[in-house]
Design a protein around this motif. Structure first.
Motif, PDB file in Angstrom:
ATOM      1  N   ILE A 172       0.857  -1.177   0.000  1.00  0.00           N
ATOM      2  CA  ILE A 172       0.000   0.000   0.000  1.00  0.00           C
ATOM      3  C   ILE A 172       0.895   1.229   0.000  1.00  0.00           C
ATOM      4  O   ILE A 172       1.665   1.453   0.933  1.00  0.00           O
ATOM      5  N   ASP A 173       0.806   2.014  -1.039  1.00  0.00           N
ATOM      6  CA  ASP A 173       1.588   3.237  -1.155  1.00  0.00           C
ATOM      7  C   ASP A 173       0.880   4.352  -0.394  1.00  0.00           C
ATOM      8  O   ASP A 173      -0.274   4.688  -0.684  1.00  0.00           O
ATOM      9  N   VAL A 174       1.568   4.927   0.579  1.00  0.00           N
ATOM     10  CA  VAL A 174       0.994   6.024   1.348  1.00  0.00           C
ATOM     11  C   VAL A 174       1.113   7.330   0.577  1.00  0.00           C
ATOM     12  O   VAL A 174       0.140   8.065   0.398  1.00  0.00           O
TER      13      VAL A 174
ATOM     14  N   THR B 168       0.680  11.892  -5.037  1.00  0.00           N
ATOM     15  CA  THR B 168      -0.448  10.968  -4.935  1.00  0.00           C
ATOM     16  C   THR B 168      -0.468  10.383  -3.527  1.00  0.00           C
ATOM     17  O   THR B 168       0.545   9.892  -3.034  1.00  0.00           O
ATOM     18  N   LEU B 169      -1.629  10.430  -2.862  1.00  0.00           N
ATOM     19  CA  LEU B 169      -1.805   9.928  -1.508  1.00  0.00           C
ATOM     20  C   LEU B 169      -2.698   8.698  -1.540  1.00  0.00           C
ATOM     21  O   LEU B 169      -3.806   8.742  -2.081  1.00  0.00           O
ATOM     22  N   TYR B 170      -2.171   7.611  -0.980  1.00  0.00           N
ATOM     23  CA  TYR B 170      -2.896   6.352  -0.878  1.00  0.00           C
ATOM     24  C   TYR B 170      -3.414   5.861  -2.227  1.00  0.00           C
ATOM     25  O   TYR B 170      -4.401   5.135  -2.301  1.00  0.00           O
ATOM     26  N   GLY B 171      -2.743   6.248  -3.297  1.00  0.00           N
ATOM     27  CA  GLY B 171      -3.117   5.788  -4.622  1.00  0.00           C
ATOM     28  C   GLY B 171      -4.451   6.286  -5.112  1.00  0.00           C
ATOM     29  O   GLY B 171      -4.939   5.825  -6.148  1.00  0.00           O
TER      30      GLY B 171
END
Length: 236
Positions: free
Chosen positions: A130-132, A155-158
Motif C-alpha cells: 500500500i503506497d501512502v 499521490t496519496l494512498y493511490g
C-alpha cells in the motif's frame, strides 16, 4: 469406380491432415503452462541447517530438500511457523515465495523454537503493498530557448492526487520579469521609507512644540517696573 475411389482417397488425405493438425493445435492451446520455479527456505528438525531451494512443484521440492539437507529415507514438509503439514499440490501452490518449511524424517515431529521472545516468520510478509505517498518530478521543455518547466505530482494512498506545473520561459523574458519585480520592489520600499520619515518628522515636531509650551509655563513673569498711572503735573 476405380477413378472415384482414387479421387475420394486424394480428397480425404488433406482433410485428415487438417483435422490432425487442428487437434494437435487444440491440445497445445488447452494444455496448461508448466509452473515456474519459486524460491523456498527449508530447514531440518532442529533448525541448525537451512537451505534455499527453487522448485516448481511439491514433489520437486521434497526431492531437492532431501538432497540438500542430506536426510535419509522419505521426508515430509511442514510449515516452520506452526507445523502445518504440506501434503497436497494445491495447498503447496497457495504458499508464498520465501516460505520457511521444515523437513521431517520418519519419527521426527515439529517443535516450537526454544528461543524466548517474539519470533518473526519470513512467510508472514504483506501480500499487497500500500503506497501512502508518491511524489514525482517531471522536468521538460516546451521550446529550445526555454529554461525548462517542472511538473510536481503527489499521490496519496493511490487515490488522491494533486499536481503543480511551474513553467520557466526564455532567459530574456525571465530577466525582464525579474527587473520589473526588482523595480517595483524598490519603488514600494522608497514609498514606505518616505512615509515613515514624514511620520517620524511629525512626531519630532510635536514633541519640540510640547517642550516649548512647558518651558513658557514654567518661566515666571517679570515685574512691571513702571507705575500704571503717573501723577499730574502742578500748574504754574
Amino acid at each position: 469406380m476405380d477413378y472415384a475411389k482414387s479421387l475420394s482417397q486424394r480428397l480425404a488425405a488433406p482433410v485428415s491432415k487438417c483435422v490432425s493438425a487442428s487437434a494437435t493445435m487444440t491440445q497445445q492451446l488447452l494444455a496448461s503452462p508448466a509452473p515456474r520455479p519459486r524460491p523456498y527456505r527449508v530447514c531440518n528438525c532442529d533448525r541448525s541447517l537451512r537451505k534455499g531451494i527453487m522448485a516448481p512443484s511439491l514433489a520437486e521440492l521434497v526431492c531437492q530438500a532431501q538432497t540438500a539437507l542430506a536426510m535419509p529415507g522419505p521426508i515430509s514438509l511442514v510449515l516452520d511457523e506452526d507445523g502445518t503439514a504440506v501434503e497436497t499440490e494445491l495447498f503447496f501452490r497457495t504458499l508464498e515465495e520465501g516460505t520457511v518449511l521444515m523437513a521431517l524424517s520418519k519419527g521426527q515431529s515439529w517443535a516450537a523454537p526454544k528461543t524466548p521472545g517474539y519470533q518473526l516468520g519470513l512467510s508472514r510478509k504483506p501480500t499487497r503493498r500500500i503506497d501512502v505517498a508518491c511524489v514525482t518530478f517531471d522536468l521538460y521543455k516546451t521550446h529550445p530557448r526555454d529554461l525548462g518547466c517542472l511538473n510536481v505530482k503527489a499521490t496519496l494512498y493511490g487515490t488522491y492526487s494533486m499536481s503543480y506545473d511551474l513553467r520557466c520561459y526564455g532567459a530574456r523574458r525571465l530577466m525582464k520579469e525579474a527587473l520589473r519585480w526588482t523595480l517595483f520592489t524598490m519603488q514600494a520600499t522608497g514609498h514606505v521609507l518616505l512615509g515613515t520619515s514624514c511620520y517620524m518628522q511629525q512626531l519630532l515636531d510635536a514633541t519640540e512644540e510640547q517642550k516649548e509650551e512647558e518651558n513658557r509655563e514654567n518661566t515666571p513673569a517679570l515685574p512691571n517696573l513702571l507705575p500704571h498711572s503717573l501723577p499730574a503735573l502742578p500748574r504754574s
